[in-house]
Design an enzyme around this catalytic site. Structure first.
Site, short mmCIF file in Angstrom:
data_model
loop_
_atom_site.label_atom_id
_atom_site.label_comp_id
_atom_site.label_asym_id
_atom_site.label_seq_id
_atom_site.Cartn_x
_atom_site.Cartn_y
_atom_site.Cartn_z
N CYS A 51 0.82 -1.22 0.00
CA CYS A 51 0.00 0.00 0.00
C CYS A 51 0.86 1.26 0.00
CB CYS A 51 -0.95 0.01 1.18
SG CYS A 51 -2.02 -1.43 1.21
N HIS A 78 -3.55 7.44 2.19
CA HIS A 78 -3.93 6.08 1.79
C HIS A 78 -5.30 5.75 2.40
CE1 HIS A 78 -3.94 1.92 0.98
NE2 HIS A 78 -3.71 1.54 2.22
N ASN A 133 -10.24 -0.22 0.02
CA ASN A 133 -8.79 -0.08 0.03
C ASN A 133 -8.22 -0.74 -1.23
OD1 ASN A 133 -6.05 -0.30 0.47
ND2 ASN A 133 -6.22 -1.04 2.56
O1 UT7 Z 1 -3.63 -0.83 3.61
C1 UT7 Z 1 -3.26 -1.20 4.91
C2 UT7 Z 1 -4.06 -2.35 5.28
N1 UT7 Z 1 -4.94 -2.43 6.33
C3 UT7 Z 1 -5.39 -1.54 7.23
O2 UT7 Z 1 -5.07 -0.40 7.30
C4 UT7 Z 1 -6.37 -2.09 8.23
C5 UT7 Z 1 -6.30 -1.40 9.56
N2 UT7 Z 1 -7.25 -1.99 10.52
C6 UT7 Z 1 -8.59 -1.81 10.41
O3 UT7 Z 1 -9.04 -1.10 9.52
C7 UT7 Z 1 -9.48 -2.45 11.45
O4 UT7 Z 1 -8.67 -3.07 12.43
C8 UT7 Z 1 -10.46 -3.50 10.85
C9 UT7 Z 1 -11.51 -2.79 10.04
C10 UT7 Z 1 -9.69 -4.48 9.99
C11 UT7 Z 1 -11.17 -4.27 11.96
O5 UT7 Z 1 -11.81 -3.39 12.85
P1 UT7 Z 1 -11.72 -3.66 14.43
O6 UT7 Z 1 -12.54 -2.64 15.08
O7 UT7 Z 1 -10.25 -3.71 14.77
O8 UT7 Z 1 -12.42 -5.07 14.56
P2 UT7 Z 1 -11.84 -6.45 15.08
O9 UT7 Z 1 -10.91 -7.05 14.10
O10 UT7 Z 1 -11.33 -6.28 16.46
O11 UT7 Z 1 -13.15 -7.33 15.10
C12 UT7 Z 1 -14.23 -7.03 15.96
C13 UT7 Z 1 -15.32 -8.05 15.76
C14 UT7 Z 1 -14.86 -9.49 15.87
O12 UT7 Z 1 -15.87 -10.21 16.57
P3 UT7 Z 1 -15.71 -10.58 18.12
O13 UT7 Z 1 -14.49 -11.42 18.18
O14 UT7 Z 1 -15.55 -9.26 18.82
O15 UT7 Z 1 -16.98 -11.29 18.41
C15 UT7 Z 1 -14.80 -9.97 14.46
O16 UT7 Z 1 -15.03 -11.37 14.35
O17 UT7 Z 1 -15.90 -7.93 14.45
C16 UT7 Z 1 -15.95 -9.21 13.82
N3 UT7 Z 1 -15.78 -9.05 12.39
C17 UT7 Z 1 -16.82 -8.84 11.55
N4 UT7 Z 1 -18.15 -8.80 11.76
C18 UT7 Z 1 -18.93 -8.56 10.69
C19 UT7 Z 1 -14.64 -9.02 11.67
N5 UT7 Z 1 -14.90 -8.81 10.38
C20 UT7 Z 1 -16.25 -8.69 10.28
C21 UT7 Z 1 -17.13 -8.47 9.21
N6 UT7 Z 1 -18.45 -8.41 9.45
N7 UT7 Z 1 -16.68 -8.29 7.94
#
Ligand code: UT7
Length: 322
Positions: A111, A249, A279
């Site tokens: 990225c 980004h 993204n």
């Molecule tokens: O280009 C560079 C690449 N990447 C980035 O910059 C990504 C940076 N990080 C992020 O944008 C965020 O960390 C995410 C959007 C990836 C995730 O958000 P988060 O608030 O950190 O969520 P999490 O991973 O802690 O997940 C929270 C919950 C989990 O459930 P439990 O364990 O709390 O019950 C996940 O299983 O959300 C659940 N979850 C979803 N639920 C519905 C994860 N993905 C999904 C989904 N739909 N697609």
């Protein structure tokens, strides 16, 4: 003598996939995706390749710049998702548009790729090697997503953006760069390719899809992006108030909002298109730049900051006068 962006172009796959479309094929929801990321939809390839999208973006940028393919002396494509290992995407574009005078090669900084490619072109041009260059960021990320992993596949989209650079007397342009890499954190965002497989060694196949520790990447981004921006401005004796627009980004709207809040700046100084496209890795910044350029939002003399980050880890920032 300065190096300036004189044309922009972009190309996106035709297929629009909304969050509701994804909710029909996996356990997710429009609400979750929008709230956590700001993404509403994305474009996904239904056959368009990185070379197809990159070529179209390149042609549009050249048209906008009023340059012919033959005038291009340097062509760099930032990508981490080429369909073919050989030849590189840049050489495929060179062939398709008949940029026969160009030196063409790819660069992979994920990225952060577009910024790294822009800096590479800028360095070559500043050193006097070339006067006209094209820098492209192009990805078909949908093919390296595990479509069973809802925590990654909903975040990404496919697309390409390109800029034409020219080195000329009496113009303002790119002012400076900061670039960094942190290989020790490589594990937080990775994707395997081919394992060693020859008559003397057969390694286990590598996992060929993106694995990401989202929280780690989020924390890294909100720490390192402002650090890079501060550094690039400090190097030029500029302040954050001097900047008209920040083209960051587009990984997560919450990352961009956090950075805007930290600087106590209005969010409209941080244009976003993540809602539409998700993204697109190295394509995010040039697609956003092309969109703003074509909408007339980039006015001559405006001071811009570009900043990207991604797998590697790689991160950096650039300032330029439009
Ligand atoms: O280009 C560079 C690449 N990447 C980035 O910059 C990504 C940076 N990080 C992020 O944008 C965020 O960390 C995410 C959007 C990836 C995730 O958000 P988060 O608030 O950190 O969520 P999490 O991973 O802690 O997940 C929270 C919950 C989990 O459930 P439990 O364990 O709390 O019950 C996940 O299983 O959300 C659940 N979850 C979803 N639920 C519905 C994860 N993905 C999904 C989904 N739909 N697609």
């Amino acid at each position: 003598m300065a190096v300036k962006v004189i044309g922009t172009g972009s190309a996106l796959p035709e297929k629009i996939v909304t969050n509701d479309d994804l909710a029909m094929i996996m356990d997710t929801s429009d609400e979750w995706i929008k709230e956590r990321t700001g993404i509403s939809k994305r474009r996904l390839s239904t056959g368009e390749t990185v070379a197809d999208l990159a070529t179209a973006a390149c042609e549009r940028a050249l048209e906008k710049a009023g340059k012919t393919a033959e005038e291009v002396e340097l062509l760099i494509v930032a990508t981490c998702t080429p369909e073919q290992l050989l030849p590189c995407v840049a050489c495929q574009i060179q062939d398709r548009i008949a940029a026969k005078n160009a030196v063409a090669f790819d660069l992979n900084a994920a990225c952060g790729g577009f910024l790294f490619a822009l800096n590479t072109a800028y360095a070559y041009m500043s050193a006097g090697f070339y006067k006209t260059a094209v820098v492209v960021g192009a990805e078909v990320l949908s093919k390296i997503m595990d479509w069973e992993d809802r925590s990654t596949c909903v975040l990404f989209g496919d697309g390409a953006g390109a800029v034409v650079l020219e080195k000329r007397e009496g113009i303002d342009g790119i002012l400076g760069f900061v670039q960094q890499s942190d290989g020790a954190k490589g594990h937080v965002l990775s994707c395997g390719s081919r394992a060693v497989n020859n008559p003397y060694c057969k390694q286990e196949p590598l996992y060929p899809y993106v694995i990401m520790d989202g929280r780690e990447v989020f924390q890294f981004a909100v720490r390192q992006v402002p650090a890079c921006i501060n550094q690039v401005l400090e190097n030029l004796d500029m302040t954050i108030e001097d900047v008209d627009l920040f083209l960051l980004h587009q990984a997560n709207a919450r990352i961009i909002e956090t950075i805007a809040r930290r600087y106590k700046l209005p969010i409209d100084k941080f244009p976003m298109n993540i809602s539409e496209y998700g993204n697109m890795s190295s394509a995010c910044i040039p697609v956003l730049m092309d969109q703003l350029n074509r909408e007339g939002e980039l006015k001559e003399g405006m001071k811009l900051v570009l900043s990207g980050f991604g797998a590697g880890l790689t991160f950096g920032a650039c300032t330029m006068i439009w």
